[in-house]
Write a protein that holds these residues in place. Structure first.
Motif, PDB file in Angstrom:
ATOM      1  N   SER A  25       0.841  -1.186   0.000  1.00 18.39           N
ATOM      2  CA  SER A  25       0.000   0.000   0.000  1.00 18.39           C
ATOM      3  C   SER A  25       0.877   1.236   0.000  1.00 18.39           C
ATOM      4  CB  SER A  25      -0.929   0.019   1.210  1.00 18.39           C
ATOM      5  OG  SER A  25      -0.202   0.048   2.411  1.00 18.39           O
ATOM      6  N   GLY A  26       0.420   2.261  -0.699  1.00 20.53           N
ATOM      7  CA  GLY A  26       1.135   3.529  -0.732  1.00 20.53           C
ATOM      8  C   GLY A  26       2.239   3.604  -1.770  1.00 20.53           C
ATOM      9  N   PHE A  27       2.481   2.515  -2.480  1.00 18.02           N
ATOM     10  CA  PHE A  27       3.479   2.546  -3.542  1.00 18.02           C
ATOM     11  C   PHE A  27       3.179   1.413  -4.530  1.00 18.02           C
ATOM     12  CE2 PHE A  27       6.318  -1.087  -2.578  1.00 18.02           C
ATOM     13  CZ  PHE A  27       5.858  -1.432  -1.313  1.00 18.02           C
ATOM     14  N   THR A  28       3.751   1.530  -5.708  1.00 21.38           N
ATOM     15  CA  THR A  28       3.537   0.509  -6.723  1.00 21.38           C
ATOM     16  C   THR A  28       4.597  -0.584  -6.622  1.00 21.38           C
ATOM     17  OG1 THR A  28       3.394   0.095  -9.097  1.00 21.38           O
ATOM     18  CG2 THR A  28       4.903   1.831  -8.390  1.00 21.38           C
ATOM     19  N   LEU A  29       4.191  -1.799  -6.950  1.00 21.17           N
ATOM     20  CA  LEU A  29       5.141  -2.918  -6.972  1.00 21.17           C
ATOM     21  C   LEU A  29       5.757  -3.117  -8.351  1.00 21.17           C
ATOM     22  CD1 LEU A  29       3.371  -5.714  -4.886  1.00 21.17           C
ATOM     23  CD2 LEU A  29       5.288  -4.281  -4.196  1.00 21.17           C
ATOM     24  N   ASP A  30       5.301  -2.338  -9.315  1.00 20.84           N
ATOM     25  CA  ASP A  30       5.629  -2.620 -10.721  1.00 20.84           C
ATOM     26  C   ASP A  30       7.122  -2.728 -10.983  1.00 20.84           C
ATOM     27  OD1 ASP A  30       2.943  -0.823 -12.465  1.00 20.84           O
ATOM     28  OD2 ASP A  30       2.951  -2.375 -10.931  1.00 20.84           O
ATOM     29  N   TYR A  31       7.936  -1.979 -10.250  1.00 15.83           N
ATOM     30  CA  TYR A  31       9.361  -1.929 -10.559  1.00 15.83           C
ATOM     31  C   TYR A  31      10.210  -2.626  -9.505  1.00 15.83           C
ATOM     32  CZ  TYR A  31       7.238   1.634 -13.409  1.00 15.83           C
ATOM     33  OH  TYR A  31       6.401   2.308 -14.261  1.00 15.83           O
ATOM     34  N   SER A  32       9.552  -3.373  -8.638  1.00 20.81           N
ATOM     35  CA  SER A  32      10.247  -3.976  -7.515  1.00 20.81           C
ATOM     36  C   SER A  32      10.472  -5.465  -7.688  1.00 20.81           C
ATOM     37  CB  SER A  32       9.464  -3.761  -6.213  1.00 20.81           C
ATOM     38  OG  SER A  32       9.327  -2.395  -5.908  1.00 20.81           O
ATOM     39  N   THR A  33      11.640  -5.917  -7.295  1.00 23.26           N
ATOM     40  CA  THR A  33      11.865  -7.337  -7.067  1.00 23.26           C
ATOM     41  C   THR A  33      11.324  -7.653  -5.678  1.00 23.26           C
ATOM     42  OG1 THR A  33      13.801  -7.477  -8.489  1.00 23.26           O
ATOM     43  CG2 THR A  33      13.616  -9.110  -6.726  1.00 23.26           C
ATOM     44  N   ILE A  34      10.571  -8.721  -5.588  1.00 23.40           N
ATOM     45  CA  ILE A  34       9.969  -9.103  -4.315  1.00 23.40           C
ATOM     46  C   ILE A  34      10.623 -10.375  -3.807  1.00 23.40           C
ATOM     47  CG2 ILE A  34       7.866  -9.651  -3.073  1.00 23.40           C
ATOM     48  CD1 ILE A  34       7.867  -6.880  -4.315  1.00 23.40           C
ATOM     49  N   GLY A  35      10.975 -10.337  -2.553  1.00 25.82           N
ATOM     50  CA  GLY A  35      11.556 -11.519  -1.924  1.00 25.82           C
ATOM     51  C   GLY A  35      10.766 -11.943  -0.714  1.00 25.82           C
ATOM     52  N   TRP A  36      10.710 -13.232  -0.507  1.00 25.61           N
ATOM     53  CA  TRP A  36      10.206 -13.788   0.747  1.00 25.61           C
ATOM     54  C   TRP A  36      11.405 -14.290   1.544  1.00 25.61           C
ATOM     55  CZ3 TRP A  36       5.471 -13.486   2.847  1.00 25.61           C
ATOM     56  CH2 TRP A  36       4.388 -13.204   2.015  1.00 25.61           C
ATOM     57  N   PHE A  37      11.434 -13.919   2.800  1.00 19.14           N
ATOM     58  CA  PHE A  37      12.487 -14.322   3.714  1.00 19.14           C
ATOM     59  C   PHE A  37      11.838 -14.974   4.931  1.00 19.14           C
ATOM     60  CE2 PHE A  37      16.142 -12.042   1.893  1.00 19.14           C
ATOM     61  CZ  PHE A  37      15.488 -11.222   0.984  1.00 19.14           C
ATOM     62  N   ARG A  38      12.631 -15.707   5.686  1.00 17.59           N
ATOM     63  CA  ARG A  38      12.110 -16.270   6.911  1.00 17.59           C
ATOM     64  C   ARG A  38      13.194 -16.284   7.980  1.00 17.59           C
ATOM     65  NH1 ARG A  38      11.255 -22.612   5.043  1.00 17.59           N
ATOM     66  NH2 ARG A  38      13.474 -23.181   4.931  1.00 17.59           N
ATOM     67  N   GLN A  39      12.736 -16.248   9.214  1.00 17.43           N
ATOM     68  CA  GLN A  39      13.658 -16.294  10.341  1.00 17.43           C
ATOM     69  C   GLN A  39      13.081 -17.208  11.407  1.00 17.43           C
ATOM     70  OE1 GLN A  39      14.803 -12.486  11.992  1.00 17.43           O
ATOM     71  NE2 GLN A  39      16.663 -13.360  12.859  1.00 17.43           N
ATOM     72  N   ALA A  40      13.810 -18.283  11.661  1.00 18.73           N
ATOM     73  CA  ALA A  40      13.428 -19.231  12.700  1.00 18.73           C
ATOM     74  C   ALA A  40      14.077 -18.807  14.015  1.00 18.73           C
ATOM     75  CB  ALA A  40      13.867 -20.628  12.309  1.00 18.73           C
ATOM     76  N   PRO A  41      13.519 -19.234  15.141  1.00 18.57           N
ATOM     77  CA  PRO A  41      14.086 -18.861  16.445  1.00 18.57           C
ATOM     78  C   PRO A  41      15.556 -19.253  16.549  1.00 18.57           C
ATOM     79  CG  PRO A  41      11.945 -19.860  16.730  1.00 18.57           C
ATOM     80  CD  PRO A  41      12.290 -20.023  15.285  1.00 18.57           C
ATOM     81  N   GLY A  42      16.382 -18.297  16.935  1.00 22.80           N
ATOM     82  CA  GLY A  42      17.796 -18.568  17.118  1.00 22.80           C
ATOM     83  C   GLY A  42      18.605 -18.646  15.844  1.00 22.80           C
TER      84      GLY A  42
END
Length: 116
Positions: A25-42
């Motif tokens: 929201s508030g900006f366009t995704l058109d020019y963005s690379t999108i990444g999914w990241f994750r962080q497990a405990p520790g």
């Protein structure tokens, strides 16, 4: 306000599936690379998957190849992560990131827990 909001996390049994969503929201995704990241405990945050601006190129961590699928809908300003065959090692907080020449936004994260 420019932000990313993840949703779709939850508790699932081993072998189950979840679909994460990332809404911009508030900006366009058109020019963005999108990444999914994750962080497990520790553990340190790790990259899971990414998709280029037009959706024509995707990459996956070896640990999720063949099980996770990333996709995007720029018109809806949405990015998705379909997660199948989940196992305990997938338990983590999942974050989406939108990056372009002029932007670098992170969501607040959504918890994914895989347990019987």
């Amino acid at each position: 306000q420019k932000q990313l909001v993840e949703s779709g996390g939850g508790l699932v049994q081993p072998g189950g599936s979840l679909r994460l969503s990332c809404a911009a929201s508030g900006f366009t995704l058109d020019y963005s690379t999108i990444g999914w990241f994750r962080q497990a405990p520790g553990k340190e945050r790790e990259g899971v998957s990414c998709i280029n601006d037009n959706g024509g190129r995707t990459n996956y961590a070896d640990s999720v190849k063949g099980r996770f699928t990333i996709s995007r809908d720029n018109a809806k300003k949405m990015v998705y992560l379909q997660m199948n065959s989940l196992n305990a090692e997938d338990t983590a907080v999942y974050y989406c990131n939108a990056q372009s020449i002029s932007t670098d936004y992170w969501g607040q994260g959504t918890q994914v827990s895989v347990s019987s």
